[in-house]
Write a protein that holds these residues in place. Structure first.
Motif, PDB file in Angstrom:
ATOM      1  N   TYR A  36       0.838  -1.205   0.000  1.00 44.12           N
ATOM      2  CA  TYR A  36       0.000   0.000   0.000  1.00 44.12           C
ATOM      3  C   TYR A  36       0.872   1.254   0.000  1.00 44.12           C
ATOM      4  O   TYR A  36       0.611   2.213  -0.736  1.00 44.12           O
ATOM      5  CB  TYR A  36      -0.893   0.024   1.239  1.00 44.12           C
ATOM      6  CG  TYR A  36      -2.033  -0.974   1.236  1.00 44.12           C
ATOM      7  CD1 TYR A  36      -2.383  -1.677   0.092  1.00 44.12           C
ATOM      8  CD2 TYR A  36      -2.766  -1.206   2.396  1.00 44.12           C
ATOM      9  CE1 TYR A  36      -3.426  -2.586   0.095  1.00 44.12           C
ATOM     10  CE2 TYR A  36      -3.824  -2.112   2.412  1.00 44.12           C
ATOM     11  CZ  TYR A  36      -4.144  -2.802   1.261  1.00 44.12           C
ATOM     12  OH  TYR A  36      -5.172  -3.700   1.270  1.00 44.12           O
ATOM     13  N   ALA A  37       1.883   1.262   0.858  1.00 46.26           N
ATOM     14  CA  ALA A  37       2.746   2.438   0.966  1.00 46.26           C
ATOM     15  C   ALA A  37       3.432   2.742  -0.363  1.00 46.26           C
ATOM     16  O   ALA A  37       3.558   3.905  -0.762  1.00 46.26           O
ATOM     17  CB  ALA A  37       3.785   2.224   2.067  1.00 46.26           C
ATOM     18  N   THR A  38       3.865   1.704  -1.064  1.00 46.34           N
ATOM     19  CA  THR A  38       4.509   1.898  -2.363  1.00 46.34           C
ATOM     20  C   THR A  38       3.544   2.481  -3.377  1.00 46.34           C
ATOM     21  O   THR A  38       3.882   3.399  -4.143  1.00 46.34           O
ATOM     22  CB  THR A  38       5.060   0.554  -2.889  1.00 46.34           C
ATOM     23  OG1 THR A  38       6.037   0.054  -1.971  1.00 46.34           O
ATOM     24  CG2 THR A  38       5.694   0.728  -4.263  1.00 46.34           C
ATOM     25  N   ILE A  39       2.311   1.964  -3.378  1.00 49.55           N
ATOM     26  CA  ILE A  39       1.295   2.462  -4.304  1.00 49.55           C
ATOM     27  C   ILE A  39       1.014   3.936  -4.042  1.00 49.55           C
ATOM     28  O   ILE A  39       1.000   4.766  -4.956  1.00 49.55           O
ATOM     29  CB  ILE A  39       0.001   1.639  -4.172  1.00 49.55           C
ATOM     30  CG1 ILE A  39       0.215   0.224  -4.708  1.00 49.55           C
ATOM     31  CG2 ILE A  39      -1.163   2.318  -4.908  1.00 49.55           C
ATOM     32  CD1 ILE A  39      -0.925  -0.727  -4.391  1.00 49.55           C
ATOM     33  N   PHE A  40       0.800   4.291  -2.774  1.00 54.34           N
ATOM     34  CA  PHE A  40       0.448   5.677  -2.444  1.00 54.34           C
ATOM     35  C   PHE A  40       1.613   6.628  -2.674  1.00 54.34           C
ATOM     36  O   PHE A  40       1.418   7.749  -3.145  1.00 54.34           O
ATOM     37  CB  PHE A  40      -0.015   5.770  -0.986  1.00 54.34           C
ATOM     38  CG  PHE A  40      -1.258   4.982  -0.682  1.00 54.34           C
ATOM     39  CD1 PHE A  40      -2.290   4.896  -1.610  1.00 54.34           C
ATOM     40  CD2 PHE A  40      -1.394   4.313   0.520  1.00 54.34           C
ATOM     41  CE1 PHE A  40      -3.439   4.167  -1.343  1.00 54.34           C
ATOM     42  CE2 PHE A  40      -2.540   3.589   0.805  1.00 54.34           C
ATOM     43  CZ  PHE A  40      -3.563   3.514  -0.140  1.00 54.34           C
ATOM     44  N   ALA A  41       2.814   6.189  -2.339  1.00 56.40           N
ATOM     45  CA  ALA A  41       3.981   7.065  -2.478  1.00 56.40           C
ATOM     46  C   ALA A  41       4.238   7.442  -3.931  1.00 56.40           C
ATOM     47  O   ALA A  41       4.842   8.491  -4.207  1.00 56.40           O
ATOM     48  CB  ALA A  41       5.216   6.394  -1.881  1.00 56.40           C
ATOM     49  N   ALA A  42       3.787   6.613  -4.867  1.00 50.64           N
ATOM     50  CA  ALA A  42       4.008   6.878  -6.288  1.00 50.64           C
ATOM     51  C   ALA A  42       2.989   7.849  -6.865  1.00 50.64           C
ATOM     52  O   ALA A  42       3.104   8.240  -8.030  1.00 50.64           O
ATOM     53  CB  ALA A  42       3.962   5.568  -7.077  1.00 50.64           C
ATOM     54  N   GLN A  43       2.005   8.247  -6.052  1.00 54.33           N
ATOM     55  CA  GLN A  43       0.930   9.099  -6.552  1.00 54.33           C
ATOM     56  C   GLN A  43       1.121  10.555  -6.139  1.00 54.33           C
ATOM     57  O   GLN A  43       1.416  10.842  -4.975  1.00 54.33           O
ATOM     58  CB  GLN A  43      -0.413   8.612  -6.012  1.00 54.33           C
ATOM     59  CG  GLN A  43      -0.772   7.208  -6.419  1.00 54.33           C
ATOM     60  CD  GLN A  43      -0.892   7.065  -7.924  1.00 54.33           C
ATOM     61  OE1 GLN A  43      -1.477   7.906  -8.595  1.00 54.33           O
ATOM     62  NE2 GLN A  43      -0.340   5.987  -8.456  1.00 54.33           N
ATOM     63  N   PRO A  44       0.960  11.486  -7.081  1.00 48.11           N
ATOM     64  CA  PRO A  44       1.042  12.905  -6.705  1.00 48.11           C
ATOM     65  C   PRO A  44      -0.105  13.266  -5.771  1.00 48.11           C
ATOM     66  O   PRO A  44      -1.233  12.800  -5.923  1.00 48.11           O
ATOM     67  CB  PRO A  44       0.909  13.627  -8.056  1.00 48.11           C
ATOM     68  CG  PRO A  44       0.181  12.663  -8.946  1.00 48.11           C
ATOM     69  CD  PRO A  44       0.648  11.292  -8.506  1.00 48.11           C
ATOM     70  N   VAL A  47       2.357   9.126   2.492  1.00 43.59           N
ATOM     71  CA  VAL A  47       2.238   8.120   3.543  1.00 43.59           C
ATOM     72  C   VAL A  47       2.985   8.643   4.766  1.00 43.59           C
ATOM     73  O   VAL A  47       4.206   8.788   4.737  1.00 43.59           O
ATOM     74  CB  VAL A  47       2.806   6.763   3.099  1.00 43.59           C
ATOM     75  CG1 VAL A  47       2.695   5.753   4.231  1.00 43.59           C
ATOM     76  CG2 VAL A  47       2.079   6.255   1.866  1.00 43.59           C
ATOM     77  N   VAL A  48       2.241   8.910   5.844  1.00 45.47           N
ATOM     78  CA  VAL A  48       2.863   9.497   7.031  1.00 45.47           C
ATOM     79  C   VAL A  48       3.190   8.450   8.090  1.00 45.47           C
ATOM     80  O   VAL A  48       3.888   8.742   9.069  1.00 45.47           O
ATOM     81  CB  VAL A  48       1.964  10.590   7.641  1.00 45.47           C
ATOM     82  CG1 VAL A  48       1.821  11.747   6.670  1.00 45.47           C
ATOM     83  CG2 VAL A  48       0.605  10.033   8.036  1.00 45.47           C
ATOM     84  N   GLY A  49       2.693   7.221   7.908  1.00 37.31           N
ATOM     85  CA  GLY A  49       3.005   6.203   8.887  1.00 37.31           C
ATOM     86  C   GLY A  49       2.352   4.873   8.579  1.00 37.31           C
ATOM     87  O   GLY A  49       1.482   4.779   7.713  1.00 37.31           O
ATOM     88  N   GLU A  50       2.802   3.838   9.292  1.00 35.37           N
ATOM     89  CA  GLU A  50       2.241   2.498   9.176  1.00 35.37           C
ATOM     90  C   GLU A  50       1.970   1.964  10.580  1.00 35.37           C
ATOM     91  O   GLU A  50       2.648   2.345  11.534  1.00 35.37           O
ATOM     92  CB  GLU A  50       3.199   1.560   8.442  1.00 35.37           C
ATOM     93  CG  GLU A  50       3.525   1.983   7.019  1.00 35.37           C
ATOM     94  CD  GLU A  50       4.499   1.020   6.341  1.00 35.37           C
ATOM     95  OE1 GLU A  50       4.592  -0.147   6.806  1.00 35.37           O
ATOM     96  OE2 GLU A  50       5.166   1.431   5.380  1.00 35.37           O
ATOM     97  N   ALA A  51       0.966   1.092  10.685  1.00 35.83           N
ATOM     98  CA  ALA A  51       0.636   0.489  11.972  1.00 35.83           C
ATOM     99  C   ALA A  51       0.279  -0.968  11.748  1.00 35.83           C
ATOM    100  O   ALA A  51      -0.339  -1.321  10.744  1.00 35.83           O
ATOM    101  CB  ALA A  51      -0.530   1.227  12.624  1.00 35.83           C
ATOM    102  N   SER A  52       0.653  -1.823  12.704  1.00 37.77           N
ATOM    103  CA  SER A  52       0.439  -3.258  12.547  1.00 37.77           C
ATOM    104  C   SER A  52      -0.809  -3.762  13.266  1.00 37.77           C
ATOM    105  O   SER A  52      -1.167  -4.930  13.143  1.00 37.77           O
ATOM    106  CB  SER A  52       1.665  -4.033  13.054  1.00 37.77           C
ATOM    107  OG  SER A  52       1.897  -3.744  14.421  1.00 37.77           O
ATOM    108  N   ASP A  53      -1.464  -2.898  14.045  1.00 41.45           N
ATOM    109  CA  ASP A  53      -2.716  -3.286  14.688  1.00 41.45           C
ATOM    110  C   ASP A  53      -3.497  -2.035  15.057  1.00 41.45           C
ATOM    111  O   ASP A  53      -3.016  -0.909  14.883  1.00 41.45           O
ATOM    112  CB  ASP A  53      -2.485  -4.174  15.920  1.00 41.45           C
ATOM    113  CG  ASP A  53      -1.629  -3.500  16.993  1.00 41.45           C
ATOM    114  OD1 ASP A  53      -1.736  -2.276  17.172  1.00 41.45           O
ATOM    115  OD2 ASP A  53      -0.856  -4.210  17.656  1.00 41.45           O
ATOM    116  N   GLY A  54      -4.688  -2.241  15.611  1.00 35.33           N
ATOM    117  CA  GLY A  54      -5.554  -1.109  15.894  1.00 35.33           C
ATOM    118  C   GLY A  54      -4.993  -0.163  16.932  1.00 35.33           C
ATOM    119  O   GLY A  54      -5.098   1.065  16.787  1.00 35.33           O
TER     120      GLY A  54
END
Length: 230
Positions: A23-31, A35-42
């Protein structure tokens, strides 16, 4: 002369590292997306959102510890201190909690087999203040989970209760919203212009104090205006 628009700040929450990275790769490629962060659980998503203040949280549901439903409630529910818009990404055939996530405050959902362009469009749609409910999927998904609503929650009637402020025409429009119709389809069925259909939707949300179409769908099922058989 105004400068460039601020990018949409996205927080990705999924318990699978490969999914988050994808997901981060997809979003980072878009103008216009950041992506300001990632989380592994709620729990991590709630903590990160409080610190990073994302515009959109892309949320999985099934995760260890705090699941995506509770995290969505804390991030986008009525008691959220700094509300974020939540886009739930789930697997339709195995995930039985999507309806509860929508009730918790999610602004929309996509299936995990969505294409990268659909995922990007979904984030942009949510960030723009709209809800993401693909009509065909809405009819299947909400219809499937509407039967899980407790009978006591279906006590409202179109003539009173939560829907008492709506005109007969607005009630018609709400029924169509609840069965997944787009503004264009509402206009066609009610024989009105698309602009008028958009006005009806806006009035319904304002009168019922609803944030978006997702909440309108949930309310319509809760009060029994429509059922899974509609």
């Amino acid at each position: 002369m105004t400068g460039p628009a601020r990018p949409v700040r996205v927080l990705v929450c999924d318990d699978q590292a490969l999914v988050r990275a994808g997901y981060a790769t997809i979003f980072a490629a878009q103008p216009g997306l950041e992506v300001v962060g990632e989380a592994s659980d709620g729990s991590a998503a709630v903590r990160s959102a409080g610190r990073l203040l994302p515009d959109v949280v892309v949320m999985d549901i099934r995760m260890p510890g705090m699941d995506g439903i509770e995290a969505t409630r804390r991030l986008a529910g009525p008691d959220a201190v700094a509300p974020a818009r939540v886009l739930v990404v789930t697997t339709f055939h195995t995930d039985e909690y999507v309806y509860e996530a929508l009730r918790a405050g999610a602004s929309g959902f996509l299936l995990k087999d969505a294409t990268p362009s659909q995922l990007v469009d979904g984030v942009r749609t949510i960030a723009a203040g709209e809800s993401l409910l693909a009509p065909a999927v809405t009819r299947r998904l909400i219809g499937r989970y509407a039967s899980r609503i407790r009978p006591a929650e279906r006590s409202g009637t179109p003539d009173g209760g939560p829907l008492g402020s709506l005109t007969p025409r607005e009630l018609q429009a709400l029924r169509l919203i609840a069965t997944g119709r787009s503004n264009a389809e509402i206009a066609e069925e009610l024989v009105i212009s698309r602009e008028t259909a958009k006005t009806y939707v806006s009035r319904i949300l304002t009168k019922l104090d609803l944030r978006d179409r997702v909440q309108a769908v949930v309310l319509a099922y809760r009060v029994g205006l429509v059922s899974a058989q509609d």
